[in-house]
Scaffold this active site. Sequence first.
Site, PDB file in Angstrom:
ATOM      1  N   ALA A  74       3.323  -4.165  -3.052  1.00 54.76           N
ATOM      2  CA  ALA A  74       3.288  -4.040  -4.515  1.00 54.76           C
ATOM      3  C   ALA A  74       2.605  -2.747  -4.949  1.00 54.76           C
ATOM      4  CB  ALA A  74       2.569  -5.251  -5.124  1.00 54.76           C
ATOM      5  N   GLU A  75       1.454  -2.446  -4.368  1.00 58.13           N
ATOM      6  CA  GLU A  75       0.735  -1.233  -4.781  1.00 58.13           C
ATOM      7  C   GLU A  75       1.509   0.020  -4.399  1.00 58.13           C
ATOM      8  OE1 GLU A  75      -3.611   0.818  -5.160  1.00 58.13           O
ATOM      9  OE2 GLU A  75      -3.461  -1.276  -4.533  1.00 58.13           O
ATOM     10  N   THR A  76       2.170  -0.012  -3.269  1.00 57.11           N
ATOM     11  CA  THR A  76       2.974   1.136  -2.858  1.00 57.11           C
ATOM     12  C   THR A  76       4.080   1.402  -3.873  1.00 57.11           C
ATOM     13  OG1 THR A  76       2.520   0.742  -0.523  1.00 57.11           O
ATOM     14  CG2 THR A  76       4.472   2.057  -1.039  1.00 57.11           C
TER      15      THR A  76
END
Length: 162
Positions: A74-76
């Site tokens: 998700a953060e990527t």
Amino acid sequence: MGEQQHVKFPQEVIDEYAALGVDLQALFSAGHLGTRMGVQILEASAERVVGTMPVEGNTQPYGLLHGGASAVLAETLGSVGSMLHGGSSRIAVGVDLNCTHHRGVRSGLVTGVATPVHRGRSTATYEIVITDEADRRVCTARLTCLLRDVTPKDAERVNGAG
């Protein structure tokens, strides 16, 4: 992030970064962590970022996809969208990540799709929906990134990465 030759970027993004001599594939990746976890970005624009990650190798002791692995995916994806929104003169730095895990997954690939909730001058927020191979929602995440100007030190790191 392993093989990224198949990432689809908008042509104007490719042109902008090529003019700066920046390796677009290296810049918009999860780096060594993404490589270890098998993250692959398939499509990337400020409007939509799509990526996959294998469940195998990213599980917790019960054999389920680790929540932290979902958070990495998700953060990527949200960070790539934020960086594309900010453009080549800005850098995106995650300041808030929230993940809700809906169901367990034991095998296969999960796919994340990041879409913007807010794209402002100083922050960008993306919703990331992660699904399993049967298109069932596994995780819903929200990432907010601070957008700040690139410093000379940032530029050195980016140019050294390519």
